[in-house]
Design a protein around this motif. Structure first.
Motif, PDB file in Angstrom:
ATOM      1  N   ASP A 134       0.820  -1.219   0.000  1.00  0.00           N
ATOM      2  CA  ASP A 134       0.000   0.000   0.000  1.00  0.00           C
ATOM      3  C   ASP A 134       0.853   1.268   0.000  1.00  0.00           C
ATOM      4  OD1 ASP A 134       0.960  -0.443   2.542  1.00  0.00           O
ATOM      5  OD2 ASP A 134      -0.935  -0.051   3.582  1.00  0.00           O
ATOM      6  N   ASP A 135       2.176   1.122  -0.080  1.00  0.00           N
ATOM      7  CA  ASP A 135       3.077   2.267  -0.108  1.00  0.00           C
ATOM      8  C   ASP A 135       3.563   2.518  -1.532  1.00  0.00           C
ATOM      9  OD1 ASP A 135       2.788   2.570   2.646  1.00  0.00           O
ATOM     10  OD2 ASP A 135       4.496   1.277   3.099  1.00  0.00           O
ATOM     11  N   LEU A 136       4.454   3.504  -1.698  1.00  0.00           N
ATOM     12  CA  LEU A 136       4.952   3.857  -3.015  1.00  0.00           C
ATOM     13  C   LEU A 136       6.468   3.943  -3.027  1.00  0.00           C
ATOM     14  CD1 LEU A 136       2.580   6.819  -4.028  1.00  0.00           C
ATOM     15  CD2 LEU A 136       2.373   4.417  -4.705  1.00  0.00           C
ATOM     16  N   LEU A 137       7.052   3.570  -4.157  1.00  0.00           N
ATOM     17  CA  LEU A 137       8.445   3.879  -4.460  1.00  0.00           C
ATOM     18  C   LEU A 137       8.415   5.163  -5.275  1.00  0.00           C
ATOM     19  CD1 LEU A 137      11.185   2.437  -3.940  1.00  0.00           C
ATOM     20  CD2 LEU A 137      11.003   1.528  -6.261  1.00  0.00           C
ATOM     21  N   LEU A 138       9.107   6.197  -4.833  1.00  0.00           N
ATOM     22  CA  LEU A 138       8.996   7.493  -5.479  1.00  0.00           C
ATOM     23  C   LEU A 138       9.807   7.550  -6.777  1.00  0.00           C
ATOM     24  CD1 LEU A 138       9.043   9.780  -2.322  1.00  0.00           C
ATOM     25  CD2 LEU A 138       7.085   9.133  -3.736  1.00  0.00           C
ATOM     26  N   PRO A 139       9.411   8.413  -7.710  1.00  0.00           N
ATOM     27  CA  PRO A 139      10.082   8.478  -9.016  1.00  0.00           C
ATOM     28  C   PRO A 139      11.589   8.689  -8.898  1.00  0.00           C
ATOM     29  CG  PRO A 139       8.052   9.748  -9.066  1.00  0.00           C
ATOM     30  CD  PRO A 139       8.258   9.331  -7.640  1.00  0.00           C
ATOM     31  N   GLY A 140      12.340   7.887  -9.650  1.00  0.00           N
ATOM     32  CA  GLY A 140      13.793   8.019  -9.671  1.00  0.00           C
ATOM     33  C   GLY A 140      14.506   7.421  -8.481  1.00  0.00           C
ATOM     34  N   ALA A 141      13.772   6.721  -7.607  1.00  0.00           N
ATOM     35  CA  ALA A 141      14.366   6.217  -6.375  1.00  0.00           C
ATOM     36  C   ALA A 141      15.496   5.228  -6.635  1.00  0.00           C
ATOM     37  CB  ALA A 141      13.291   5.578  -5.498  1.00  0.00           C
ATOM     38  N   LEU A 142      15.246   4.216  -7.442  1.00  0.00           N
ATOM     39  CA  LEU A 142      16.264   3.182  -7.647  1.00  0.00           C
ATOM     40  C   LEU A 142      17.457   3.718  -8.420  1.00  0.00           C
ATOM     41  CD1 LEU A 142      14.198  -0.072  -8.265  1.00  0.00           C
ATOM     42  CD2 LEU A 142      14.901   1.022  -6.124  1.00  0.00           C
ATOM     43  N   ASP A 143      17.233   4.643  -9.367  1.00  0.00           N
ATOM     44  CA  ASP A 143      18.362   5.270 -10.061  1.00  0.00           C
ATOM     45  C   ASP A 143      19.202   6.094  -9.092  1.00  0.00           C
ATOM     46  OD1 ASP A 143      17.892   4.174 -12.535  1.00  0.00           O
ATOM     47  OD2 ASP A 143      16.799   5.906 -13.316  1.00  0.00           O
ATOM     48  N   ALA A 144      18.535   6.777  -8.146  1.00  0.00           N
ATOM     49  CA  ALA A 144      19.268   7.556  -7.147  1.00  0.00           C
ATOM     50  C   ALA A 144      20.124   6.651  -6.272  1.00  0.00           C
ATOM     51  CB  ALA A 144      18.295   8.356  -6.286  1.00  0.00           C
ATOM     52  N   VAL A 145      19.602   5.488  -5.930  1.00  0.00           N
ATOM     53  CA  VAL A 145      20.364   4.526  -5.128  1.00  0.00           C
ATOM     54  C   VAL A 145      21.567   4.020  -5.911  1.00  0.00           C
ATOM     55  CG1 VAL A 145      20.298   2.223  -4.084  1.00  0.00           C
ATOM     56  CG2 VAL A 145      18.412   3.824  -3.701  1.00  0.00           C
ATOM     57  N   ARG A 146      21.347   3.657  -7.165  1.00  0.00           N
ATOM     58  CA  ARG A 146      22.450   3.155  -7.981  1.00  0.00           C
ATOM     59  C   ARG A 146      23.537   4.216  -8.176  1.00  0.00           C
ATOM     60  NH1 ARG A 146      18.554  -0.613 -10.340  1.00  0.00           N
ATOM     61  NH2 ARG A 146      17.360   1.067 -11.311  1.00  0.00           N
ATOM     62  N   THR A 147      23.123   5.453  -8.417  1.00  0.00           N
ATOM     63  CA  THR A 147      24.098   6.535  -8.603  1.00  0.00           C
ATOM     64  C   THR A 147      24.913   6.751  -7.337  1.00  0.00           C
ATOM     65  OG1 THR A 147      22.692   7.646 -10.233  1.00  0.00           O
ATOM     66  CG2 THR A 147      24.352   8.988  -9.134  1.00  0.00           C
ATOM     67  N   ALA A 148      24.242   6.770  -6.186  1.00  0.00           N
ATOM     68  CA  ALA A 148      24.948   6.970  -4.924  1.00  0.00           C
ATOM     69  C   ALA A 148      25.903   5.822  -4.643  1.00  0.00           C
ATOM     70  CB  ALA A 148      23.936   7.115  -3.782  1.00  0.00           C
TER      71      ALA A 148
END
Length: 268
Positions: free
Chosen positions: A91-105
């Motif tokens: 019932d929650d959301l993954l926000l836009p660009g979240a996984l790309d932000a993780v990979r970049t970091a």
């Protein structure tokens, strides 16, 4: 490239499941996976999951009875293969660009971090943003005082570390995330903070955090006793329990749009 496994426990998520899947599936890269553990939903959730999985091999769905949310998470974790493991409730959301932000970091970090913590949001049932929350390191003293200040949907853990810690506590119904944060605070050699919103927790009448207040507080007390050491930690735990009681007593007020507006503009 860092690969990511997202664990999703699901039981009759209703109208919230489709937005949740829509927020996560488009972000999956090659090598990523969404591992759904459905506890035999009878509201149409199981059929929706099967339709989505049939179109995308990165989505794996299991339909089977379990012993609760922690058991479901552990079952999904046993199938995970990614470098990092995240947890997204249905019932929650993954926000836009979240996984790309993780990979970049992660690509800019020296070695694979043990824990990745991002910013997060509190949203209403209709997805309106009620509050923005910062990324914060997991620290035992702060956890004792402040309670469960990290959000599971904005935190990822190195898979080998999470498995080595035994995964999620099956004896806990409300505080399995809180208990895990303590164990990670003690075991994680490196924590990477991501200056981007990764996930959103949805507040609605059926959410577990709106459950029986007494049971939630008692479980938090049990977790604090499990992880506290000595009189100093005992004092911090006492303060934390008091804040928990106050927070739960004002739960409905704190998750209204009016209160959120006031918090945004008030000087305190």
């Amino acid at each position: 490239m860092t690969t990511i496994s997202i664990l999703m426990p699901c039981f009759e998520a209703g109208a919230y499941l489709a937005p949740c899947l829509d927020s996560a599936v488009p972000q999956l890269a090659a090598g990523d996976e969404l591992l759904v553990q459905d506890a035999l939903s009878g509201d149409g959730s199981a059929e929706l999951l099967d339709r989505v999985a049939a179109r995308d091999g990165r989505i794996q769905v299991r339909h089977e009875a379990d012993r609760g949310q922690s058991d479901a998470l552990n079952r999904a974790l046993s199938r995970a293969t990614g470098d990092l493991v995240g947890w997204l409730n249905a019932d929650d959301l993954l926000l836009p660009g979240a996984l790309d932000a993780v990979r970049t970091a992660c690509s800019a970090h020296r070695g694979m971090p043990d824990v990745v913590v991002g910013e997060w949001q509190v949203i209403a049932g209709d997805s309106a943003v009620l509050r923005d929350r910062p990324a914060a390191r997991l620290e035992r003293g702060r956890l004792l005082r402040r309670g469960c200040y990290a959000f599971s949907g904005a935190l990822l853990v190195r898979r080998e570390l999470l498995a080595g810690l035994g995964g999620f506590g099956v004896d806990l119904h409300y505080g399995m995330d809180y208990d895990l944060w303590f164990r990670l605070a003690d075991a994680a050699a490196s924590q990477l903070l991501v200056a981007a919103p990764l996930g959103a927790v949805r507040i609605h009448p059926a959410t577990k955090s709106a459950g029986p207040k007494g049971r939630i507080v008692r479980e938090a007390v049990t977790i604090r006793r499990r992880h506290g050491h000595g009189w100093r930690d005992g004092g911090a735990a006492l303060v934390g329990t008091g804040l928990d009681v106050a927070a739960l007593a004002t739960y409905r007020v704190r998750h209204t749009r009016g209160y959120s507006w006031l918090r945004r503009w008030a000087p305190w």
